[in-house]
Design a protein around this motif. Structure first.
Motif, mmCIF file in Angstrom:
data_model
loop_
_atom_site.group_PDB
_atom_site.id
_atom_site.type_symbol
_atom_site.label_atom_id
_atom_site.label_comp_id
_atom_site.label_asym_id
_atom_site.label_seq_id
_atom_site.Cartn_x
_atom_site.Cartn_y
_atom_site.Cartn_z
ATOM 1 N N ALA A 65 0.820 -1.207 0.000
ATOM 2 C CA ALA A 65 0.000 0.000 0.000
ATOM 3 C C ALA A 65 0.855 1.259 0.000
ATOM 4 C CB ALA A 65 -0.927 0.006 1.217
ATOM 5 N N ASP A 66 0.218 2.369 -0.349
ATOM 6 C CA ASP A 66 0.864 3.679 -0.367
ATOM 7 C C ASP A 66 1.437 4.014 1.011
ATOM 8 O OD1 ASP A 66 0.879 6.462 -2.030
ATOM 9 O OD2 ASP A 66 0.486 6.847 0.084
ATOM 10 N N ILE A 355 -3.688 6.830 -6.122
ATOM 11 C CA ILE A 355 -4.154 5.440 -5.987
ATOM 12 C C ILE A 355 -5.232 5.141 -7.025
ATOM 13 C CG2 ILE A 355 -5.436 3.874 -4.468
ATOM 14 C CD1 ILE A 355 -3.979 5.235 -2.111
ATOM 15 N N GLN A 358 -3.699 4.870 -10.581
ATOM 16 C CA GLN A 358 -2.905 3.666 -10.805
ATOM 17 C C GLN A 358 -3.753 2.407 -10.891
ATOM 18 O OE1 GLN A 358 -0.144 3.800 -7.537
ATOM 19 N NE2 GLN A 358 1.250 5.224 -8.569
ATOM 20 N N SER A 359 -4.982 2.467 -10.378
ATOM 21 C CA SER A 359 -5.838 1.288 -10.394
ATOM 22 C C SER A 359 -6.349 1.012 -11.806
ATOM 23 C CB SER A 359 -7.031 1.478 -9.452
ATOM 24 O OG SER A 359 -7.869 0.341 -9.468
ATOM 25 N N SER A 421 -4.887 0.451 -2.756
ATOM 26 C CA SER A 421 -3.497 0.684 -3.137
ATOM 27 C C SER A 421 -2.691 -0.611 -3.085
ATOM 28 C CB SER A 421 -2.875 1.727 -2.205
ATOM 29 O OG SER A 421 -1.520 1.931 -2.508
ATOM 30 N N THR A 424 -3.613 -2.945 -6.043
ATOM 31 C CA THR A 424 -3.001 -2.465 -7.285
ATOM 32 C C THR A 424 -1.504 -2.750 -7.303
ATOM 33 O OG1 THR A 424 -4.650 -0.696 -7.472
ATOM 34 C CG2 THR A 424 -2.622 -0.442 -8.741
#
Length: 442
Positions: A65-66, A355, A358-359, A421, A424
């Motif tokens: 995750a981010d 997020i 980028q998904s 996030s 992805t």
């Protein structure tokens, strides 16, 4: 590898943020030539322990995750807690808000971890979009139930069950975000069909039903519950998502016109709406404008660098711990501190939109946009209300204001963004591994 780098960076940012919060607490609560208060130990345990616990959960359940969102949320939450403690202790008769807020923070982090554990794949939520929509509408209208609903500070947005008071609208926004994301992704092709009406290209009338439904529901909230903030937040969520799903600006135009028309009608038909707008334009010399005027004095007194922590007079502002905590920050930390808070929210919004961008999957992208919209726009409308850019609303400043419902809902929102996030990032890592294996075999 990427996940480890993100988690290590997240841990470093958490440490820096925690050092700032602890320093602010020391400046706020430790008097000169006096022993260390007994509350210092529990405070440090909460401020240091909760972010670390949340970080461990992310490292375990969402390692890809981010790495920006949790440190920013932790910093804002810690700063808000410092001000809640400072405001509570400054009162002649403390209400025990600091202790209650610490409990809500613990429950918020628990809800954050539980969401990461339970929601292992966000796509599962898409299957329950209609159930989420029904739950959201019920929660949104629950304060109108005669036995349960309570009117506090002029807004009927509270529900009381025994000794517990909460705002169901805070959880309704999450359920409605899931519903809107699922429904609009499912119907995106039909909703994208426009018809030409002379020089204008507008949506097909038979597909305007969702917009009209959202418009009507927002009016019900604004008129019946006297809650302009939730009404505006709810309708903005829908407009942003339908715009992203269909890529048709015409929906934005129609939606804005509908909301403006409804607002004009409500202003002319209902006295409490007129009162709120009149107070916005001219709060001076009115009982209803006392809170806004005191907030203006406080922020003016703060100037650029602020009066200093514990050197202001935030308790002169009514309900300062929730509606007006941004004014207290502006007074004691000045324009620089208020700008830092604003930048913190902007960074969170940027991370949320990154997020979403980028998904690769539509529902996840729409949900990430919706959750980010809720967070960013709620922060905007309450800060704008404090500085009189908009009429003052009853919403809270996310992660900063005192309040259990808001804190729980926003920690769940944060966990959902981190889950999206991670999913992805996990798919991207798997593709890179597969590509490397293919290159080696070739």
């Amino acid at each position: 590898m990427i996940g480890a780098v993100r988690r290590n960076a997240e841990l470093g940012l958490l440490v820096l943020g925690t050092m700032f919060v602890v320093g602010a607490y020391v400046l706020t609560t430790l008097p000169d030539d006096s022993p260390i208060p007994n509350t210092t130990g529990p405070f440090l345990a909460i401020i240091v322990g909760l972010p670390l616990l949340a970080h461990i959960a992310v490292r375990r359940f969402a390692p890809q995750a981010d790495g920006m969102l949790l440190p920013l949320a932790s910093l804002l939450n810690g700063l808000g807690y410092v001000f809640v403690v400072r405001i509570d202790e400054a009162r002649a008769d403390p209400d025990g808000l600091a202790g209650l807020q610490s409990i809500w923070m613990i429950l918020g982090v628990a809800a954050f971890i539980a969401t990461l554990v339970v929601v292992r794949d966000v796509r599962v939520l898409e299957r329950y979009r209609y159930t989420a929509g029904l739950v959201g509408i019920v929660l949104l209208l629950l304060p109108l139930v005669p036995v349960l609903g309570r009117t506090i500070n002029g807004s009927k947005i509270w529900v009381s069950i025994g000794p517990v008071n909460f705002q169901p609208g805070e959880f309704a926004k999450l359920a409605l975000a899931v519903f809107f994301a699922g429904y609009l992704w499912e119907k995106r092709e039909l909703l994208a069909i426009n018809r030409a009406y002379g020089p204008f290209s507008l949506p097909d009338p038979k597909h305007l039903g969702p917009v009209l439904l959202a418009w009507g529901a927002s009016l019900v909230v604004m008129v019946s519950e006297r809650d302009l903030g939730s009404s505006l937040l709810f309708f903005t969520l829908f407009l942003v998502l339908i715009w992203v799903a269909t890529e048709r600006v015409s929906y934005l135009a129609v939606g804005v016109l509908l909301f403006a028309g409804g607002a004009v009608f409500a202003f002319n038909a209902f006295g409490h709406v007129q009162e709120r707008v009149d107070t916005w334009f001219d709060p001076w010399g009115k009982d209803e404008g006392y809170q806004v005027v005191q907030a203006a004095f406080a922020m003016a007194d703060g100037g650029v660098s602020g009066t200093g922590l514990a050197l202001g007079s935030p308790t002169k502002i009514p309900v300062v711990e929730s509606d007006m905590i941004f004014a207290a920050i502006g007074e004691e930390l000045g324009l620089l501190g208020a700008t830092a808070v604003l930048i913190g929210f902007l960074l969170m919004i940027g991370a949320g939109l990154r997020i979403a961008q980028q998904s690769a999957r539509g529902f996840e992208r729409l949900l990430a946009v919706g959750l980010t919209t809720l967070l960013g726009f709620q922060a905007f409308i309450i800060m704008a209300g404090v500085v009189r850019l908009l009429p003052l609303t009853g919403v809270t400043l996310p992660f900063i204001s005192y309040g259990g419902s808001s804190l729980l809902a926003n920690y769940v929102l944060l966990a959902l963004l981190l889950r999206i996030s991670h999913d992805t990032g996990q798919r991207q890592a798997e593709r890179l591994v597969a590509q490397s294996v293919t290159e080696v075999v070739a």
